[in-house]
Enzyme design. Structure first.
Site, PDB file in Angstrom:
ATOM      1  N   PRO A 286       0.821  -1.215   0.000  1.00 46.73           N
ATOM      2  CG  PRO A 286      -0.601  -1.484   1.808  1.00 46.73           C
ATOM      3  CD  PRO A 286       0.680  -1.966   1.251  1.00 46.73           C
ATOM      4  CD  GLU A 287       4.337   3.072  -2.399  1.00 48.02           C
ATOM      5  OE1 GLU A 287       4.547   4.282  -2.233  1.00 48.02           O
ATOM      6  OE2 GLU A 287       5.225   2.230  -2.462  1.00 48.02           O
TER       7      GLU A 287
ATOM      8  CE  LYS B 294       2.793   5.224   3.514  1.00 48.46           C
ATOM      9  NZ  LYS B 294       3.983   4.371   3.491  1.00 48.46           N
TER      10      LYS B 294
ATOM     11  NE  ARG C  58       9.431  -0.097   3.762  1.00 50.56           N
ATOM     12  CZ  ARG C  58       8.408   0.734   3.642  1.00 50.56           C
ATOM     13  NH1 ARG C  58       8.219   1.675   4.531  1.00 50.56           N
ATOM     14  NH2 ARG C  58       7.568   0.617   2.638  1.00 50.56           N
TER      15      ARG C  58
END
Ligand SMILES: [Zn+2]
Length: 284
Positions: A2-3, A51, A250
């Site tokens: 999800p972005e 988000k 990340r």
């Protein structure tokens, strides 16, 4: 993954399904809100904030949910089978006479007064896809930590909110910026932010997330997920490494030619030791 654009599109669809409608069913399947029944409340609107998704009710309360790495909202026509995952992964059900909105693996499920939304989203920087997007403020926040690595700074939602790892990686490639460059050394910081935003704007109305303009699988990203594959621009093998503070690392990808940087700021070139970034051995 999800972005901000994923949440933006989901909020748009949820808003179409729910705004102005009274809930026939409203369950929150998280321990601290298990006793809360939203049935009978009317939805004013559903809006994205980075988000986070904010579902505002006409009685002055807001339901905040967050996707993090794995969450999602699914919308089903009344009577259709729910297919977003096992029942135990459902965190919220908001249903009207026509629609079932089912939230899977959501995080940070919170009910707050609408007037106090700032207590849950007030720390966020300008929203890349928001109506009040403010480039100058985003750049000002980024520049306030000049020694931060740009690949970390762009993901810090306190600087600007919305971009996730995919758009960070691709935005840096498109602008020829090395992920480990210091913020202060990025020549055109506003340009980088605007290009990253443009990539998200191009995708926000569709489920696909193409940064190349090509929707075909394997051709949709310049470097993301393409470790050891040849760069589409120069043919150099794409590199992959971990970046970010401990426990929040990340995976990042970059082309060492298109995103070449001064040896003084390239940790691989400076030390010759692959300790930071650490190239991974596992496959993507
Ligand atoms: Zn290249």
């Amino acid at each position: 993954m999800p972005e901000g654009d994923t949440v933006w599109l989901a909020a748009k669809r949820m808003n179409t399904a729910l705004s102005g409608q009274t809930l026939r069913r409203g369950e929150l399947r998280v321990p601290q809100l298990a006793a809360t029944d939203l049935k009978g409340r009317t939805v004013a609107e559903v809006v994205p904030r980075g988000k986070h998704m904010l579902t505002r009710f006409t009685d002055g309360w807001t339901l905040r949910t967050h996707y993090r790495m794995d969450g999602s909202w699914h919308i089903y026509r009344k009577g259709a089978r729910w297919r977003g995952g096992p029942a135990f992964s459902i965190r919220a059900v908001l249903a009207t006479d026509q629609w079932d909105c089912v939230g899977y693996r959501l995080h940070d499920v919170t009910l707050v007064r609408t007037t106090q939304e700032d207590t849950v989203v007030g720390h966020l920087g300008p929203d890349v896809l928001g109506p009040d997007w403010d480039l100058d403020e985003a750049v000002r926040r980024l520049r306030s930590h000049p020694d931060e690595h740009i690949g970390v700074a762009v993901l810090d939602q306190r600087n600007l909110c919305g971009p996730g790892n995919l758009y960070k990686v691709e935005g840096l490639f498109v602008c020829g910026v090395h992920p480990w460059m210091r913020v202060a050394d990025v020549e055109d910081l506003p340009g980088l932010v605007e290009r990253t935003r443009a990539l998200m704007l191009a995708n926000r109305d569709r489920p696909e997330q193409s940064t190349t303009g090509d929707l075909r699988r394997g051709r949709d990203h310049w470097v993301y997920g393409r470790k050891d594959k040849p760069c589409y621009k120069c043919g150099t093998s794409i590199l992959r490494g971990d970046q970010g503070p401990d426990l929040q690392e990340r995976i990042t990808y970059w082309c060492p030619t298109c995103q070449a940087t001064d040896a003084a700021v390239d940790p691989l070139a400076r030390t010759g030791e692959p300790d930071h970034p650490r190239p991974l051995t596992s496959a993507t």
